[in-house]
Design a protein around this motif. Structure first.
Motif, short mmCIF file in Angstrom:
data_model
loop_
_atom_site.label_atom_id
_atom_site.label_comp_id
_atom_site.label_asym_id
_atom_site.label_seq_id
_atom_site.Cartn_x
_atom_site.Cartn_y
_atom_site.Cartn_z
N THR A 14 -0.53 14.00 -13.57
CA THR A 14 0.91 13.72 -13.59
C THR A 14 1.54 14.27 -14.87
OG1 THR A 14 0.54 11.75 -12.24
CG2 THR A 14 2.64 11.89 -13.42
N LEU A 15 0.87 14.04 -15.99
CA LEU A 15 1.33 14.57 -17.27
C LEU A 15 1.38 16.10 -17.25
CD1 LEU A 15 2.13 14.02 -20.23
CD2 LEU A 15 -0.31 14.07 -20.80
N TYR A 16 0.36 16.73 -16.67
CA TYR A 16 0.29 18.18 -16.59
C TYR A 16 1.53 18.76 -15.91
CZ TYR A 16 -1.03 22.78 -14.89
OH TYR A 16 -1.04 24.12 -14.60
N PHE A 17 1.98 18.12 -14.83
CA PHE A 17 3.11 18.67 -14.08
C PHE A 17 4.44 18.59 -14.83
CE2 PHE A 17 0.33 18.75 -10.36
CZ PHE A 17 0.67 20.00 -9.86
N GLN A 18 4.49 17.87 -15.93
CA GLN A 18 5.73 17.85 -16.73
C GLN A 18 6.01 19.21 -17.35
OE1 GLN A 18 5.54 14.57 -19.52
NE2 GLN A 18 5.58 13.05 -17.89
N ASP A 50 0.82 -1.21 0.00
CA ASP A 50 0.00 0.00 0.00
C ASP A 50 0.86 1.26 0.00
OD1 ASP A 50 -2.15 1.74 0.11
OD2 ASP A 50 -2.57 1.40 2.23
N GLY A 51 1.69 1.39 -1.04
CA GLY A 51 2.50 2.60 -1.22
C GLY A 51 3.30 2.95 0.02
N ARG A 52 3.28 4.21 0.37
CA ARG A 52 4.06 4.67 1.52
C ARG A 52 3.52 4.15 2.84
NH1 ARG A 52 2.88 11.04 1.84
NH2 ARG A 52 3.85 10.95 -0.18
N ASP A 102 6.90 11.08 -4.48
CA ASP A 102 6.33 9.76 -4.71
C ASP A 102 6.57 9.28 -6.14
OD1 ASP A 102 5.44 9.72 -2.13
OD2 ASP A 102 3.34 10.07 -2.60
N GLY A 103 7.45 9.96 -6.87
CA GLY A 103 7.68 9.65 -8.28
C GLY A 103 8.03 8.20 -8.54
N GLY A 134 5.58 5.89 -10.41
CA GLY A 134 6.15 5.46 -11.69
C GLY A 134 6.10 3.95 -11.85
N GLU A 135 6.42 3.23 -10.78
CA GLU A 135 6.37 1.77 -10.82
C GLU A 135 4.96 1.29 -11.17
OE1 GLU A 135 7.63 -1.95 -7.96
OE2 GLU A 135 6.79 -0.17 -6.98
#
Length: 161
Positions: A86-90, A24-26, A141-142, A146-147
């Motif tokens: 996520t794409l927007y923040f690029q 569960d992620g972090r 959390d990249g 990403g994983e």
């Protein structure tokens, strides 16, 4: 401890991930989210069956009322929102505030003959501060995200999408 997802409640699990607490992620290994399931929705009306996804949460003593159940299309809509954000923040660095206050709509994504709007929430009175915190956490959390995005991409390719 691997907890068995209950099968006697209104949501009827068909596919389960009972070790979700370990991934569960972090929150891995210290979460109340003990399992995920895809099954028959608890809100099914007579003769109308829907599939839902459910996050099973456990307080340590009992299954929590805070367990969440969502129809599959909403799960995918949330995934679309995560991916688009996520794409927007690029490219968000181009804006002084990480967004354009005069044009908060990021995209309109065509679905079912209409479009899902993705926009910066300018009604949030602390948006200038909150969007920076959002970007910071997204960056931190990249690797974790990403994983999962790479895994999702691989599975979508295997499915022919």
């Amino acid at each position: 401890m691997n907890m068995k997802i209950p099968t006697t409640l209104k949501h009827k699990p068909v596919f389960v991930s009972e070790n979700y607490e370990n991934v569960d992620g972090r929150y891995a290994y210290r979460t109340d989210a003990k399992g995920l399931s895809l099954g028959l929705a608890q809100w099914n009306d007579r003769g109308k069956v829907e599939i839902s996804a459910k996050v099973w949460r456990h307080t340590g003593d009992k299954w929590s009322r805070q367990s969440e159940e969502l129809p599959l299309h909403r799960v995918l809509d949330l995934a679309i929102l995560v991916c688009k954000t996520t794409l927007y923040f690029q490219d968000a660095y181009r804006y002084e505030k990480l967004y354009d206050p005069d044009h908060p709509v990021i995209d309109r994504i065509g679905l079912q003959g209409d479009a899902m709007t993705v926009a910066v929430c300018t009604d949030n009175e602390r948006i200038d501060e909150d969007i920076k915190l959002f970007q910071q956490v997204l960056n931190e959390d990249g690797e974790l995200l990403g994983e999962r995005l790479r895994t999702l991409s691989r599975i979508l390719e295997e499915m022919g999408y």
